[in-house]
Design a protein around this motif. Structure first.
Motif, PDB file in Angstrom:
ATOM      1  N   LEU A  78     106.897  57.779 -11.669  1.00 30.60           N
ATOM      2  CA  LEU A  78     107.061  58.544 -10.437  1.00 30.60           C
ATOM      3  C   LEU A  78     108.387  58.286  -9.751  1.00 30.60           C
ATOM      4  O   LEU A  78     108.924  57.180  -9.811  1.00 30.60           O
ATOM      5  N   PRO A  79     108.901  59.306  -9.040  1.00 32.59           N
ATOM      6  CA  PRO A  79     110.077  59.079  -8.188  1.00 32.59           C
ATOM      7  C   PRO A  79     109.733  58.064  -7.097  1.00 32.59           C
ATOM      8  O   PRO A  79     108.553  57.856  -6.776  1.00 32.59           O
ATOM      9  N   ALA A  80     110.739  57.485  -6.503  1.00 29.66           N
ATOM     10  CA  ALA A  80     110.552  56.413  -5.521  1.00 29.66           C
ATOM     11  C   ALA A  80     109.693  56.828  -4.329  1.00 29.66           C
ATOM     12  O   ALA A  80     108.983  56.018  -3.767  1.00 29.66           O
ATOM     13  N   ASP A  81     109.723  58.101  -3.936  1.00 28.60           N
ATOM     14  CA  ASP A  81     108.990  58.528  -2.745  1.00 28.60           C
ATOM     15  C   ASP A  81     107.576  59.050  -3.047  1.00 28.60           C
ATOM     16  O   ASP A  81     106.915  59.588  -2.180  1.00 28.60           O
ATOM     17  N   TYR A  82     107.108  58.874  -4.271  1.00 27.82           N
ATOM     18  CA  TYR A  82     105.762  59.301  -4.655  1.00 27.82           C
ATOM     19  C   TYR A  82     104.857  58.095  -4.845  1.00 27.82           C
ATOM     20  O   TYR A  82     105.323  56.995  -5.091  1.00 27.82           O
ATOM     21  N   VAL A  83     103.551  58.327  -4.738  1.00 28.54           N
ATOM     22  CA  VAL A  83     102.569  57.282  -5.007  1.00 28.54           C
ATOM     23  C   VAL A  83     101.702  57.737  -6.175  1.00 28.54           C
ATOM     24  O   VAL A  83     101.572  58.942  -6.430  1.00 28.54           O
ATOM     25  N   PRO A  84     101.104  56.806  -6.894  1.00 33.84           N
ATOM     26  CA  PRO A  84     100.202  57.193  -7.983  1.00 33.84           C
ATOM     27  C   PRO A  84      99.055  58.045  -7.435  1.00 33.84           C
ATOM     28  O   PRO A  84      98.570  57.816  -6.318  1.00 33.84           O
ATOM     29  N   HIS A  85      98.669  59.046  -8.219  1.00 31.38           N
ATOM     30  CA  HIS A  85      97.598  59.937  -7.776  1.00 31.38           C
ATOM     31  C   HIS A  85      96.842  60.484  -8.976  1.00 31.38           C
ATOM     32  O   HIS A  85      97.355  60.508 -10.091  1.00 31.38           O
ATOM     33  N   ASN A 142     102.082  56.191   1.461  1.00 33.40           N
ATOM     34  CA  ASN A 142     103.430  55.823   1.875  1.00 33.40           C
ATOM     35  C   ASN A 142     103.600  56.331   3.315  1.00 33.40           C
ATOM     36  O   ASN A 142     102.637  56.856   3.904  1.00 33.40           O
ATOM     37  N   GLU A 143     104.771  56.204   3.870  1.00 36.51           N
ATOM     38  CA  GLU A 143     104.978  56.572   5.268  1.00 36.51           C
ATOM     39  C   GLU A 143     104.669  58.048   5.531  1.00 36.51           C
ATOM     40  O   GLU A 143     103.997  58.390   6.503  1.00 36.51           O
ATOM     41  N   ARG A 144     105.128  58.928   4.654  1.00 36.21           N
ATOM     42  CA  ARG A 144     104.893  60.369   4.829  1.00 36.21           C
ATOM     43  C   ARG A 144     103.404  60.702   4.738  1.00 36.21           C
ATOM     44  O   ARG A 144     102.860  61.439   5.561  1.00 36.21           O
ATOM     45  N   LEU A 145     102.727  60.158   3.721  1.00 40.56           N
ATOM     46  CA  LEU A 145     101.298  60.433   3.554  1.00 40.56           C
ATOM     47  C   LEU A 145     100.478  59.879   4.708  1.00 40.56           C
ATOM     48  O   LEU A 145      99.462  60.463   5.087  1.00 40.56           O
ATOM     49  N   LEU A 146     100.914  58.778   5.275  1.00 45.49           N
ATOM     50  CA  LEU A 146     100.215  58.200   6.422  1.00 45.49           C
ATOM     51  C   LEU A 146     100.268  59.146   7.626  1.00 45.49           C
ATOM     52  O   LEU A 146      99.332  59.210   8.416  1.00 45.49           O
ATOM     53  N   LYS A 147     101.337  59.914   7.734  1.00 41.45           N
ATOM     54  CA  LYS A 147     101.475  60.850   8.852  1.00 41.45           C
ATOM     55  C   LYS A 147     100.772  62.180   8.582  1.00 41.45           C
ATOM     56  O   LYS A 147     100.028  62.669   9.423  1.00 41.45           O
TER      57      LYS A 147
END
Length: 174
Positions: free
Chosen positions: A60-67, A90-95
């Motif tokens: 995954l790219p740095a700004d992605y999380v496993p899914h 991550n920060e974006r998904l938390l928002k």
């Protein structure tokens, strides 16, 4: 809901039905959720490989999380929904993204499938070892809010995106 519904891993077994699901949604001109359904699946082997590889942090790219992605399938094989489960935030998904993003094909809405897909997705998040998950919806999406609340969602806060859209953030304790 009387009929048998299963949350299944994407597979060639559901090729024709998944294409029908994808094309119905594309032809509706509605926003497609979760995001993995937007990916064109005509090279189905490549599409399945993509979905499987996204579970591994190293792919995954740095700004992605496993899914992980699953499809909600009726006993007759019809694909009625899809869900994307993020293994962590991550920060974006938390928002604005949360742990779980799901969608029901346009012709199958208002039949209780969203409540079922979210309930079955919560079982998958338990298997990941999570004890609390974030599920979000846009402030105007009353049916989605009802689905989240029906599955134990408790409103924590709202987040306003740069474009002014307000996202409602719900936590579900497992």
């Amino acid at each position: 809901m009387e009929e048998q519904l299963s949350l299944v891993k994407p597979s060639v077994e559901h090729y024709e039905e998944y294409l029908s699901f994808y094309e119905e949604w594309k032809n509706s001109n509605e926003p497609i959720v979760p995001w993995v359904v937007e990916k064109e699946p005509y090279d189905f082997a490549q599409y399945l490989h993509f979905l499987e590889s996204e579970k591994d942090e190293n792919n995954l790219p740095a700004d992605y999380v496993p899914h992980s992605t699953y499809w909600l399938v009726k006993e007759d094989g019809r694909v009625v929904g899809a869900v994307n489960i993020r293994h962590r935030l991550n920060e974006r998904l938390l928002k604005v993204g949360g742990h779980i993003g799901y969608g029901i094909r346009p012709s199958e809405r208002q039949k209780g499938y969203a409540t079922v897909i979210l309930a079955k997705s919560l079982e998958k998040t338990r298997e990941l070892g999570l004890d609390k998950v974030l599920v979000v919806c846009d402030h105007w999406n009353t049916p989605s809010e009802k689905t989240i609340r029906n599955n134990g969602g408790v409103l924590e806060s709202e987040f306003t995106e740069e474009d002014g859209n307000v996202v409602r953030r719900f936590w579900i304790t497992l």
